[in-house]
Write an enzyme that holds these catalytic residues in place. Structure first.
Site, PDB file in Angstrom:
ATOM      1  N   HIS A 315     -65.292 -10.716  17.713  1.00  0.00           N
ATOM      2  CA  HIS A 315     -66.553 -11.149  18.307  1.00  0.00           C
ATOM      3  C   HIS A 315     -66.354 -12.511  18.934  1.00  0.00           C
ATOM      4  O   HIS A 315     -65.616 -13.328  18.403  1.00  0.00           O
ATOM      5  CB  HIS A 315     -67.660 -11.216  17.232  1.00  0.00           C
ATOM      6  N   ASP A 373     -70.987  -3.046  15.475  1.00  0.00           N
ATOM      7  CA  ASP A 373     -70.748  -1.690  15.957  1.00  0.00           C
ATOM      8  C   ASP A 373     -69.821  -0.889  15.053  1.00  0.00           C
ATOM      9  O   ASP A 373     -69.703   0.321  15.200  1.00  0.00           O
ATOM     10  CB  ASP A 373     -70.145  -1.737  17.369  1.00  0.00           C
TER      11      ASP A 373
HETATM   12  N1  CMC Z   1     -58.344  -5.567  18.693  1.00  0.00           N
HETATM   13  C1  CMC Z   1     -57.161  -6.176  18.876  1.00  0.00           C
HETATM   14  N2  CMC Z   1     -57.035  -7.467  19.296  1.00  0.00           N
HETATM   15  C2  CMC Z   1     -58.169  -8.134  19.541  1.00  0.00           C
HETATM   16  C3  CMC Z   1     -59.439  -7.544  19.380  1.00  0.00           C
HETATM   17  C4  CMC Z   1     -59.496  -6.205  18.932  1.00  0.00           C
HETATM   18  N3  CMC Z   1     -60.682  -5.598  18.771  1.00  0.00           N
HETATM   19  N4  CMC Z   1     -60.409  -8.441  19.712  1.00  0.00           N
HETATM   20  C5  CMC Z   1     -59.765  -9.558  20.079  1.00  0.00           C
HETATM   21  N5  CMC Z   1     -58.407  -9.386  19.960  1.00  0.00           N
HETATM   22  C6  CMC Z   1     -57.372 -10.392  20.202  1.00  0.00           C
HETATM   23  C7  CMC Z   1     -57.136 -10.616  21.690  1.00  0.00           C
HETATM   24  O1  CMC Z   1     -56.132  -9.778  22.188  1.00  0.00           O
HETATM   25  C8  CMC Z   1     -56.742 -12.068  21.702  1.00  0.00           C
HETATM   26  O2  CMC Z   1     -55.400 -12.165  21.265  1.00  0.00           O
HETATM   27  P1  CMC Z   1     -54.417 -13.299  21.870  1.00  0.00           P
HETATM   28  O3  CMC Z   1     -55.034 -14.602  21.457  1.00  0.00           O
HETATM   29  O4  CMC Z   1     -53.097 -13.037  21.242  1.00  0.00           O
HETATM   30  O5  CMC Z   1     -54.416 -13.103  23.358  1.00  0.00           O
HETATM   31  C9  CMC Z   1     -57.597 -12.700  20.612  1.00  0.00           C
HETATM   32  O6  CMC Z   1     -57.871 -11.622  19.683  1.00  0.00           O
HETATM   33  C10 CMC Z   1     -58.922 -13.276  21.110  1.00  0.00           C
HETATM   34  O7  CMC Z   1     -59.609 -12.239  21.835  1.00  0.00           O
HETATM   35  P2  CMC Z   1     -60.438 -12.482  23.162  1.00  0.00           P
HETATM   36  O8  CMC Z   1     -60.424 -11.234  23.971  1.00  0.00           O
HETATM   37  O9  CMC Z   1     -60.020 -13.749  23.818  1.00  0.00           O
HETATM   38  O10 CMC Z   1     -61.878 -12.715  22.538  1.00  0.00           O
HETATM   39  P3  CMC Z   1     -63.266 -12.598  23.287  1.00  0.00           P
HETATM   40  O11 CMC Z   1     -64.195 -13.507  22.593  1.00  0.00           O
HETATM   41  O12 CMC Z   1     -63.107 -12.781  24.748  1.00  0.00           O
HETATM   42  O13 CMC Z   1     -63.685 -11.066  23.044  1.00  0.00           O
HETATM   43  C11 CMC Z   1     -64.657  -9.108  22.140  1.00  0.00           C
HETATM   44  C12 CMC Z   1     -64.607 -10.651  22.100  1.00  0.00           C
HETATM   45  C13 CMC Z   1     -65.791  -8.635  21.248  1.00  0.00           C
HETATM   46  C14 CMC Z   1     -64.929  -8.625  23.574  1.00  0.00           C
HETATM   47  C15 CMC Z   1     -63.297  -8.548  21.634  1.00  0.00           C
HETATM   48  O14 CMC Z   1     -63.080  -8.964  20.299  1.00  0.00           O
HETATM   49  C16 CMC Z   1     -63.215  -7.016  21.748  1.00  0.00           C
HETATM   50  O15 CMC Z   1     -62.865  -6.495  22.802  1.00  0.00           O
HETATM   51  N6  CMC Z   1     -63.528  -6.278  20.629  1.00  0.00           N
HETATM   52  C17 CMC Z   1     -63.551  -4.829  20.673  1.00  0.00           C
HETATM   53  C18 CMC Z   1     -64.838  -4.338  21.316  1.00  0.00           C
HETATM   54  C19 CMC Z   1     -66.039  -4.524  20.397  1.00  0.00           C
HETATM   55  O16 CMC Z   1     -66.019  -4.186  19.232  1.00  0.00           O
HETATM   56  N7  CMC Z   1     -67.140  -5.039  20.990  1.00  0.00           N
HETATM   57  C20 CMC Z   1     -68.416  -5.232  20.289  1.00  0.00           C
HETATM   58  C21 CMC Z   1     -68.779  -6.671  20.159  1.00  0.00           C
HETATM   59  S1  CMC Z   1     -70.104  -6.986  19.002  1.00  0.00           S
HETATM   60  C22 CMC Z   1     -71.508  -6.208  19.629  1.00  0.00           C
HETATM   61  C23 CMC Z   1     -71.851  -6.500  21.047  1.00  0.00           C
HETATM   62  O17 CMC Z   1     -71.649  -7.587  21.575  1.00  0.00           O
HETATM   63  O18 CMC Z   1     -72.397  -5.598  21.671  1.00  0.00           O
END
Ligand code: CMC
Length: 438
Positions: A315, A373
């Site tokens: 998140h 989720d």
């Molecule tokens: N699985 C594997 N690696 C992950 C995941 C994941 N679900 N989420 C983040 N990471 C890694 C990412 O690759 C990055 O690694 P590195 O630093 O080595 O490059 C690090 O963790 C930070 O991730 P980020 O993409 O920079 O983080 P963000 O804040 O931009 O993204 C997020 C947040 C929710 C989009 C992301 O965690 C994600 O895609 N999660 C899966 C989709 C999900 O469950 N979404 C629902 C969110 S909660 C409800 C809502 O908002 O609707």
């Protein structure tokens, strides 16, 4: 950058431009809780520079009194009330009142509000024809974007955003009609007749009735299912400045009508990184299929050359347990137990996946915890919802958050049209080249 107090006791942050040796002071603005923010509004006028923050990871876009999140501690408050207490003791419609009006309703305010919402659940009959223009196999979220966007063509007597009464009427209409619109999208997609709302049912019961009943048979709403439904609505009602809410605010900042703004929010919610994740979690659990394939999926999620991510994990704000996920995990066990669904294999895979991921260095170091989720899909499946409706349910619940945030923005005297700047890296000026010279 340094932080200091000056003169009046106001705090400033000083930014030093090394190329000129000049110092610039920017005021620190305190909230009621949470970190102070640096007021960079005079930045360009003073320094000739803009900030660069793709994804708004460090940018506060507005002032708000509605929802507070402490991502480090895993705290979520609506108007000051913890989400766990609301989920346990309140109801979705009471929370709607709270989000919209700022205070919990008195007994009579609550009755009046419930009556207002209950009495406006029907949609304009002509709207039925709109559905018939869609293909039967359309995703219900695609239908939602279209139908909600069209509402301003049906309810134009509540589109004057400068009239407080019209703003409130539009808000009530959206909260009241969104379950009807959502269930009609579903009924259309499976070829069943639309089911009209019933005023003798609660908000959650009515939603279930419109979703699952058919004219040919009696449908009795189970109290277990309606309570679980109401709780899911509560847990999804608002979440401060997430992508879809920011989209609603951005669309509304130009003066667009509330129905158009909520349609924009629905479009943003649909993405798998946001509200589409609940559908993606179930697809992922189904793909994993058995506990012995979990290790393989964890490895894929960690592999930077593989676009696969563990859906329902991570998140932007929570670097600790998402408090909504904690409530939902408990709820998932209760609901499955009460419905007599023993040994649901997907729940078992989910729990094992969570356990393994929470012990894995990759997830620990990046503070990736299960989000809302992760468990909601399992409950929704147990309640009988098809996966294509999961994100639609999120949209039904989030409508109140969107509209409360939209209303707050319109009523904020410091509100301006949303208009970010950019770092331009394209061509510098060059002369036009005639087609025969290219
Ligand atoms: N699985 C594997 N690696 C992950 C995941 C994941 N679900 N989420 C983040 N990471 C890694 C990412 O690759 C990055 O690694 P590195 O630093 O080595 O490059 C690090 O963790 C930070 O991730 P980020 O993409 O920079 O983080 P963000 O804040 O931009 O993204 C997020 C947040 C929710 C989009 C992301 O965690 C994600 O895609 N999660 C899966 C989709 C999900 O469950 N979404 C629902 C969110 S909660 C409800 C809502 O908002 O609707």
């Amino acid at each position: 950058m340094s932080q200091e107090s000056k003169g009046s006791g106001n705090e400033y942050v000083t930014l030093q431009d090394h190329s000129t040796g000049k110092n610039y002071d920017f005021p620190l603005m305190p909230g009621s809780i949470g970190p102070k923010v640096i007021d960079v509004r005079p930045l360009y006028a003073q320094t000739g520079h803009f900030t660069y923050d793709p994804g708004y990871t460090s940018t506060g876009s507005c002032e708000s009194k509605i929802t507070y999140i402490d991502g480090e501690e895993g705290i979520l408050l609506h108007r000051g009330y913890p989400i766990e207490e609301l989920a346990e003791q309140s109801s979705f419609l009471e929370l709607c009142y709270l989000l919209l009006n700022g205070e919990l309703p008195t007994q009579s305010e609550r009755q009046k509000f419930e009556a207002t919402i209950t009495n406006h659940t029907m949609v304009h009959e002509q709207l039925h024809n709109l559905y018939r223009g869609f293909r039967r196999d359309a995703h219900p979220m695609a239908i939602m974007c279209g139908v909600v966007g069209a509402l301003s063509a049906f309810y134009h007597d509540s589109t004057d955003i400068n009239d407080p009464r019209q703003r409130m009427i539009a808000s009530h209409r959206l909260i009241a009609k969104i379950p009807t619109i959502a269930t009609m999208a579903y009924k259309y997609s499976i070829g069943q007749p639309f089911v009209y709302p019933r005023n003798d049912l609660s908000y959650a019961e009515n939603f279930l009735h419109m979703m699952f009943s058919v004219p040919a048979a009696d449908y009795k709403v189970s109290p277990i299912v309606s309570r679980a439904m109401d709780r899911i609505f509560i847990l999804h009602a608002d979440h401060e400045q997430n992508a879809s809410t920011s989209t609603v605010r951005m669309a509304g900042s130009s003066g667009a009508n509330p129905f158009a703004c909520i349609a924009a929010g629905i479009a943003s919610l649909w993405g798998p990184a946001h509200g589409g994740a609940n559908e993606a979690v179930l697809d992922m659990l189904n793909e994993i299929g058995s506990k012995d394939r979990i290790g393989e999926m964890i490895e894929r999620a960690k592999d930077k050359d593989d676009p696969f991510r563990l859906m329902g994990f991570g998140h932007r704000v929570y670097k600790n347990h998402d408090p909504r996920a904690r409530v939902l995990m408990k709820s998932a066990h209760e609901v499955l137990g009460e419905l007599g669904i023993e040994n649901e294999p997907l729940l078992e895979i989910a729990m094992e996946l969570e356990k393994i991921a929470l012990e894995d260095d990759y997830f620990v170091q990046r503070k990736l915890f299960p989000n809302v989720d992760f468990y909601s899909g399992i409950i929704l499946k147990a309640l009988g919802f098809p996966t294509s409706m999961f994100t639609v349910l999120f949209a039904v619940a989030r409508t109140v958050g969107w509209i409360a945030q939209w209303k707050e923005m319109i009523e904020d005297p410091s509100q301006k049209i949303g208009r970010p700047r950019q770092l331009y890296t394209g061509y510098t000026q060059r002369p036009y080249v005639a087609v025969d010279k290219r």
